[in-house]
Design a protein around this motif. Structure first.
Motif, PDB file in Angstrom:
ATOM      1  N   GLU A   1       8.038 -14.252 -18.297  1.00 41.89           N
ATOM      2  CA  GLU A   1       8.627 -15.127 -17.279  1.00 41.89           C
ATOM      3  C   GLU A   1       8.551 -16.590 -17.708  1.00 41.89           C
ATOM      4  N   PHE A   2       7.441 -16.972 -18.357  1.00 42.77           N
ATOM      5  CA  PHE A   2       7.344 -18.340 -18.886  1.00 42.77           C
ATOM      6  C   PHE A   2       8.415 -18.582 -19.931  1.00 42.77           C
ATOM      7  N   LEU A   3       8.626 -17.625 -20.835  1.00 41.06           N
ATOM      8  CA  LEU A   3       9.669 -17.762 -21.844  1.00 41.06           C
ATOM      9  C   LEU A   3      11.043 -17.896 -21.191  1.00 41.06           C
ATOM     10  N   LYS A   4      11.320 -17.065 -20.211  1.00 42.09           N
ATOM     11  CA  LYS A   4      12.620 -17.133 -19.535  1.00 42.09           C
ATOM     12  C   LYS A   4      12.790 -18.460 -18.800  1.00 42.09           C
ATOM     13  N   THR A   5      11.709 -18.956 -18.219  1.00 43.63           N
ATOM     14  CA  THR A   5      11.792 -20.263 -17.552  1.00 43.63           C
ATOM     15  C   THR A   5      12.172 -21.350 -18.539  1.00 43.63           C
ATOM     16  N   LEU A   6      11.542 -21.348 -19.708  1.00 40.73           N
ATOM     17  CA  LEU A   6      11.884 -22.337 -20.726  1.00 40.73           C
ATOM     18  C   LEU A   6      13.348 -22.214 -21.149  1.00 40.73           C
TER      19      LEU A   6
ATOM     20  N   PHE B   1      17.032 -35.750 -22.673  1.00 39.88           N
ATOM     21  CA  PHE B   1      17.003 -35.350 -21.259  1.00 39.88           C
ATOM     22  C   PHE B   1      16.079 -34.145 -21.080  1.00 39.88           C
ATOM     23  N   GLU B   2      14.890 -34.235 -21.645  1.00 36.97           N
ATOM     24  CA  GLU B   2      13.991 -33.080 -21.715  1.00 36.97           C
ATOM     25  C   GLU B   2      13.056 -32.926 -20.524  1.00 36.97           C
ATOM     26  N   VAL B   3      13.082 -33.840 -19.575  1.00 38.02           N
ATOM     27  CA  VAL B   3      12.062 -33.865 -18.519  1.00 38.02           C
ATOM     28  C   VAL B   3      11.923 -32.538 -17.770  1.00 38.02           C
ATOM     29  N   PRO B   4      13.006 -31.890 -17.285  1.00 41.80           N
ATOM     30  CA  PRO B   4      12.808 -30.638 -16.538  1.00 41.80           C
ATOM     31  C   PRO B   4      12.092 -29.556 -17.354  1.00 41.80           C
ATOM     32  N   GLY B   5      12.485 -29.401 -18.607  1.00 42.13           N
ATOM     33  CA  GLY B   5      11.834 -28.408 -19.454  1.00 42.13           C
ATOM     34  C   GLY B   5      10.385 -28.750 -19.745  1.00 42.13           C
ATOM     35  N   GLN B   6      10.109 -30.023 -19.962  1.00 46.13           N
ATOM     36  CA  GLN B   6       8.740 -30.439 -20.237  1.00 46.13           C
ATOM     37  C   GLN B   6       7.840 -30.237 -19.019  1.00 46.13           C
ATOM     38  N   ARG B   7       8.386 -30.438 -17.830  1.00 44.05           N
ATOM     39  CA  ARG B   7       7.594 -30.190 -16.628  1.00 44.05           C
ATOM     40  C   ARG B   7       7.170 -28.726 -16.549  1.00 44.05           C
ATOM     41  N   ALA B   8       8.095 -27.814 -16.882  1.00 42.31           N
ATOM     42  CA  ALA B   8       7.768 -26.381 -16.846  1.00 42.31           C
ATOM     43  C   ALA B   8       6.699 -26.043 -17.872  1.00 42.31           C
ATOM     44  N   TRP B   9       6.793 -26.648 -19.053  1.00 39.39           N
ATOM     45  CA  TRP B   9       5.813 -26.398 -20.113  1.00 39.39           C
ATOM     46  C   TRP B   9       4.436 -26.926 -19.712  1.00 39.39           C
TER      47      TRP B   9
ATOM     48  N   THR C   1       8.183 -23.869 -28.609  1.00 38.69           N
ATOM     49  CA  THR C   1       7.226 -24.425 -27.654  1.00 38.69           C
ATOM     50  C   THR C   1       6.469 -23.306 -26.942  1.00 38.69           C
ATOM     51  N   TRP C   2       7.139 -22.148 -26.751  1.00 41.26           N
ATOM     52  CA  TRP C   2       6.437 -20.988 -26.176  1.00 41.26           C
ATOM     53  C   TRP C   2       5.313 -20.547 -27.114  1.00 41.26           C
ATOM     54  N   VAL C   3       5.605 -20.449 -28.413  1.00 41.19           N
ATOM     55  CA  VAL C   3       4.589 -20.027 -29.382  1.00 41.19           C
ATOM     56  C   VAL C   3       3.430 -21.014 -29.405  1.00 41.19           C
ATOM     57  N   ALA C   4       3.721 -22.315 -29.379  1.00 48.76           N
ATOM     58  CA  ALA C   4       2.654 -23.319 -29.399  1.00 48.76           C
ATOM     59  C   ALA C   4       1.740 -23.164 -28.188  1.00 48.76           C
ATOM     60  N   ALA C   5       2.343 -22.995 -27.017  1.00 47.02           N
ATOM     61  CA  ALA C   5       1.546 -22.830 -25.798  1.00 47.02           C
ATOM     62  C   ALA C   5       0.741 -21.542 -25.833  1.00 47.02           C
TER      63      ALA C   5
END
Length: 355
Positions: free
Chosen positions: A7-12, A21-29, A180-184
């Motif tokens: 679900e985290f991957l799908k959210t990203l 314009f990365e703010v929404p994605g960065q907030r999810a991360w 970014t998913w792999v890093a997290a």
């Protein structure tokens, strides 16, 4: 992959994050990594860094949050949007696609127009550049369109995730939210192992327009080693020529993460990651990188007078199209490999070459 990680991957993947314009994605991360990190911090441009503190060397695992896209360059008198590129957008796949304009008041749906095949002559088959293409949002005129969008609004292909057979996913913008998913996930697994090393997970901005976020983070963070996790070309599909397949013959989808060698890739970090893969029985592939990696590793390795760096690749078919394809087994293996690398590096005294 368990349901929470999926679900985290799908959210990203479904949170548009074009360069600048990365703010929404960065907030999810940030929300996700805050569950297990000792600290999470961000900078003025939106680079995000999460850390699990240890006593050993400092290791950073980084992916870039941004994706390619388009930008509203103007509105004509008939209400059609003129566009330009964000990053390396491909003019051969853009026409006839559904898009979203991320406007101040919300998402505005649109389509990139394509002249019907019935109305085209052979000489019309030449591909138009991005700046010659247009987005149709249904507006009747310029005034109506300008009530919905502004010049400078970002545009992305409609974000979708298609689950293909087995462990494979398709969609736009996979480059490089999978990194970014792999890093997290590597940070989470390193924390579970109680690794002695201090481990950072990093989600950078604006890689697609010149590795800009990595330049900022590389200067500010100053770790002992960095692994930049990014997609690399899987060469096992029919659209690859025999010559191309020979050049990168070992890079197959589902064959495991790809360890690059040469140029920015520090030999000691390469050796340590390969050793961790062998000991943990994690399959890896090798890739030659004689001049540059084309990833954030190229910015990290020259930061602060030289930071031992590695580009770890995730095989990806059809890069920079709306139908990129990855295998989640490769993502899992990459996260496991980096966590193992961190666990084994706690007693190291750095990664300098022996001269």
């Amino acid at each position: 992959m368990n349901e929470k990680r999926r679900e985290f991957l799908k959210t990203l993947l479904t949170t548009p994050s074009p360069s600048g314009f990365e703010v929404p994605g960065q907030r999810a991360w940030v929300e996700y990594v805050s569950e297990f990190a000792d600290e999470v911090r961000t900078d003025e441009y939106g680079n995000a860094v999460a850390v699990v503190e240890g006593e050993g060397p400092e290791l950073a695992f980084a992916g870039h949050a941004d994706q390619i896209g388009f930008i509203v360059a103007g509105v004509d008198e008939d209400g059609f949007l003129r566009i330009d590129r964000i990053g390396g957008s491909d003019r051969t796949v853009s026409k006839g696609q559904r898009v979203e304009i991320r406007a101040a008041d919300g998402v505005v749906p649109g389509v990139i127009g394509q002249r019907a095949i019935h109305l085209r002559e052979r000489e019309d088959e030449e591909l138009e550049d991005i700046v010659e293409q247009h987005v149709d949002i249904g507006a009747k005129n310029e005034r109506e369109a300008e009530e919905l969008v502004d010049v400078g609004d970002p545009i992305v292909f409609s974000p979708t995730v298609e689950e293909l057979h087995g462990t494979r996913l398709a969609g736009p913008g996979i480059d490089n939210r999978v990194g970014t998913w792999v890093a997290a996930e590597a940070l989470r697994r390193a924390a579970e192992r109680d690794a002695d090393a201090t481990v950072y997970a990093v989600s950078t901005v604006q890689e697609e327009v010149g590795l800009q976020g990595a330049k900022m983070v590389g200067f500010d963070l100053d770790p002992d080693a960095v692994v930049a996790v990014d997609v690399t070309h899987a060469m096992d599909s029919p659209d690859m020529t025999n010559e191309e397949r020979f050049k990168d013959i070992s890079v197959d989808l589902g064959g495991g993460p790809v360890v690059a060698r040469g140029s920015a890739n520090h030999p000691e970090v390469v050796a340590a990651v390969r050793e961790a893969a062998r000991d943990a029985d994690i399959p890896v592939q090798l890739q030659a990188s004689g001049i540059r990696t084309g990833t954030d590793a190229d910015a990290f390795f020259t930061a602060r007078g030289g930071t031992p760096s590695l580009n770890l690749g995730l095989p990806n078919r059809y890069m920079h199209t709306p139908v990129e394809v990855v295998d989640t087994d490769d993502l899992e293996a990459a996260a496991e490999l980096l966590a193992e690398f961190a666990a084994r590096s706690g007693d190291r005294d750095g990664f300098a070459v022996d001269l």
